[in-house]
Write a protein that holds these residues in place. Structure first.
Motif, PDB file in Angstrom:
ATOM      1  N   ASN A  35      -1.631 -34.761 -12.437  1.00  0.00           N
ATOM      2  CA  ASN A  35      -0.674 -34.774 -13.556  1.00  0.00           C
ATOM      3  C   ASN A  35       0.340 -35.886 -13.292  1.00  0.00           C
ATOM      4  O   ASN A  35       1.255 -35.724 -12.498  1.00  0.00           O
ATOM      5  N   THR A  36       0.164 -37.022 -13.952  1.00  0.00           N
ATOM      6  CA  THR A  36       1.000 -38.190 -13.686  1.00  0.00           C
ATOM      7  C   THR A  36       2.237 -38.263 -14.573  1.00  0.00           C
ATOM      8  O   THR A  36       3.014 -39.211 -14.458  1.00  0.00           O
ATOM      9  N   ARG A  37       2.442 -37.299 -15.443  1.00  0.00           N
ATOM     10  CA  ARG A  37       3.602 -37.352 -16.341  1.00  0.00           C
ATOM     11  C   ARG A  37       4.911 -37.286 -15.555  1.00  0.00           C
ATOM     12  O   ARG A  37       5.016 -36.563 -14.559  1.00  0.00           O
ATOM     13  N   SER A  38       5.896 -38.033 -16.014  1.00  0.00           N
ATOM     14  CA  SER A  38       7.217 -37.969 -15.389  1.00  0.00           C
ATOM     15  C   SER A  38       7.746 -36.541 -15.466  1.00  0.00           C
ATOM     16  O   SER A  38       7.602 -35.868 -16.489  1.00  0.00           O
ATOM     17  N   GLY A  39       8.345 -36.088 -14.378  1.00  0.00           N
ATOM     18  CA  GLY A  39       8.888 -34.728 -14.333  1.00  0.00           C
ATOM     19  C   GLY A  39       7.916 -33.679 -13.841  1.00  0.00           C
ATOM     20  O   GLY A  39       8.317 -32.538 -13.596  1.00  0.00           O
ATOM     21  N   VAL A 195      10.651 -30.548 -23.801  1.00  0.00           N
ATOM     22  CA  VAL A 195      10.346 -31.191 -22.524  1.00  0.00           C
ATOM     23  C   VAL A 195      10.667 -30.251 -21.363  1.00  0.00           C
ATOM     24  O   VAL A 195       9.875 -30.098 -20.422  1.00  0.00           O
ATOM     25  N   LEU A 196      11.833 -29.598 -21.431  1.00  0.00           N
ATOM     26  CA  LEU A 196      12.226 -28.694 -20.345  1.00  0.00           C
ATOM     27  C   LEU A 196      11.233 -27.537 -20.211  1.00  0.00           C
ATOM     28  O   LEU A 196      10.899 -27.123 -19.095  1.00  0.00           O
ATOM     29  N   ALA A 226      20.683 -26.021  -8.736  1.00  0.00           N
ATOM     30  CA  ALA A 226      21.240 -26.350 -10.052  1.00  0.00           C
ATOM     31  C   ALA A 226      21.549 -27.836 -10.154  1.00  0.00           C
ATOM     32  O   ALA A 226      21.279 -28.474 -11.176  1.00  0.00           O
ATOM     33  N   GLN A 227      22.114 -28.404  -9.087  1.00  0.00           N
ATOM     34  CA  GLN A 227      22.430 -29.833  -9.102  1.00  0.00           C
ATOM     35  C   GLN A 227      21.159 -30.669  -9.188  1.00  0.00           C
ATOM     36  O   GLN A 227      21.113 -31.678  -9.891  1.00  0.00           O
ATOM     37  N   LYS A 232      17.640 -34.015 -12.480  1.00  0.00           N
ATOM     38  CA  LYS A 232      16.317 -34.222 -13.061  1.00  0.00           C
ATOM     39  C   LYS A 232      16.411 -34.478 -14.564  1.00  0.00           C
ATOM     40  O   LYS A 232      15.700 -35.333 -15.111  1.00  0.00           O
ATOM     41  N   ILE A 233      17.299 -33.761 -15.238  1.00  0.00           N
ATOM     42  CA  ILE A 233      17.515 -33.967 -16.677  1.00  0.00           C
ATOM     43  C   ILE A 233      18.015 -35.377 -16.940  1.00  0.00           C
ATOM     44  O   ILE A 233      17.561 -36.066 -17.862  1.00  0.00           O
TER      45      ILE A 233
END
Length: 247
Positions: A35-39, A195-196, A226-227, A232-233
């Motif tokens: 899975n190469t998708r960002s995130g 996306v999330l 959390a940070q 990441k967002i």
């Protein structure tokens, strides 16, 4: 030593995507997510499993350049190796290949994790195998294509075998959520929420703020987690501003 974090799949869900408990733990089976998708990092794949993976698949660990996240205890017979023997006798480890990740560091972290599992379960290095060993699938693909060779990986495992102490767990058990800045339209907020939920595998909600909208995540345990979620967002350019709020 790689940081190992648990986000275990509930038993009710685990029974839907495994052969149940009773794994004889004779092998460690190395995979890549493809899975190469960002995130698509370790956290995203772990959340996917914990929230109810719609695929008939399951695996014990996902590893990226930052951490290893455990989804199943070793006793579970996960569906990953492509054969009954591989599933019933193997501990399944997936390496992330997301475009925004560090593949080399992910492989190094996987080597450290594999060394620890070998020590914990008494598994010899001769029984550290590729997914291909059981099913013939071209997996782990990047490793099989020589991006980092299998022999190099095994050397990494051997070198890591003398340094398998587990880091001290975090004592911060408080719960936090990440709240984005405002979006001018509900559609923009829904795009971020999508996306999330579907790329990151998170729980996410839309909240009105006057005539604008914000997106709020589900809970993270500990400020560090959390940070990392907030970062990441921002890295994915989903929001310029994020706020962390205590539960």
């Amino acid at each position: 030593m790689v940081t190992i974090r648990k986000k275990l799949v509930p038993d009710a869900q685990a029974n839907k995507v495994t052969y149940g408990k009773g794994n004889s733990k004779k092998y460690i089976v190395v995979h890549e997510t493809d899975n190469t998708r960002s995130g698509a990092d370790a956290d995203a794949h772990a959340r996917l499993q914990a929230n109810g993976n719609s695929r008939s698949a399951s695996w014990h660990y996902t590893v990226d350049g930052k951490e290893a996240v455990q989804s199943f205890e070793h006793a579970w017979r996960c569906w990953a190796a492509g054969s009954n023997k591989g599933n019933n006798e193997g501990i399944q480890v997936e390496i992330c290949v997301n475009a925004d990740g560090n593949y080399l560091k992910a492989v190094q972290n996987t080597a450290e994790l594999v060394a620890k599992i070998m020590k914990d379960e008494g598994i010899p290095i001769s029984n550290v195998v590729q997914h291909n060993h059981f099913s013939g699938k071209n997996c782990p693909r990047n490793m099989r294509e020589g991006k980092i060779s299998w022999s190099q990986f095994i050397t990494m495992v051997k070198n890591a075998s003398g340094n398998t102490q587990q880091p001290k767990p975090s004592t911060d058990d408080d719960k936090y959520r990440v709240l984005t800045g405002t979006y001018s339209t509900k559609q923009a907020a829904e795009n971020v929420q999508d996306v999330l939920k579907h790329r990151f595998g998170w729980v996410a909600y839309i909240e009105p703020d006057g005539d604008k909208y914000r997106v709020k995540t589900g809970t993270f345990t500990g400020m560090d987690a959390a940070q990392a979620g907030a970062n990441k967002i921002k890295t994915a350019k989903l929001a310029q501003v994020t706020n962390i709020v205590a539960e």
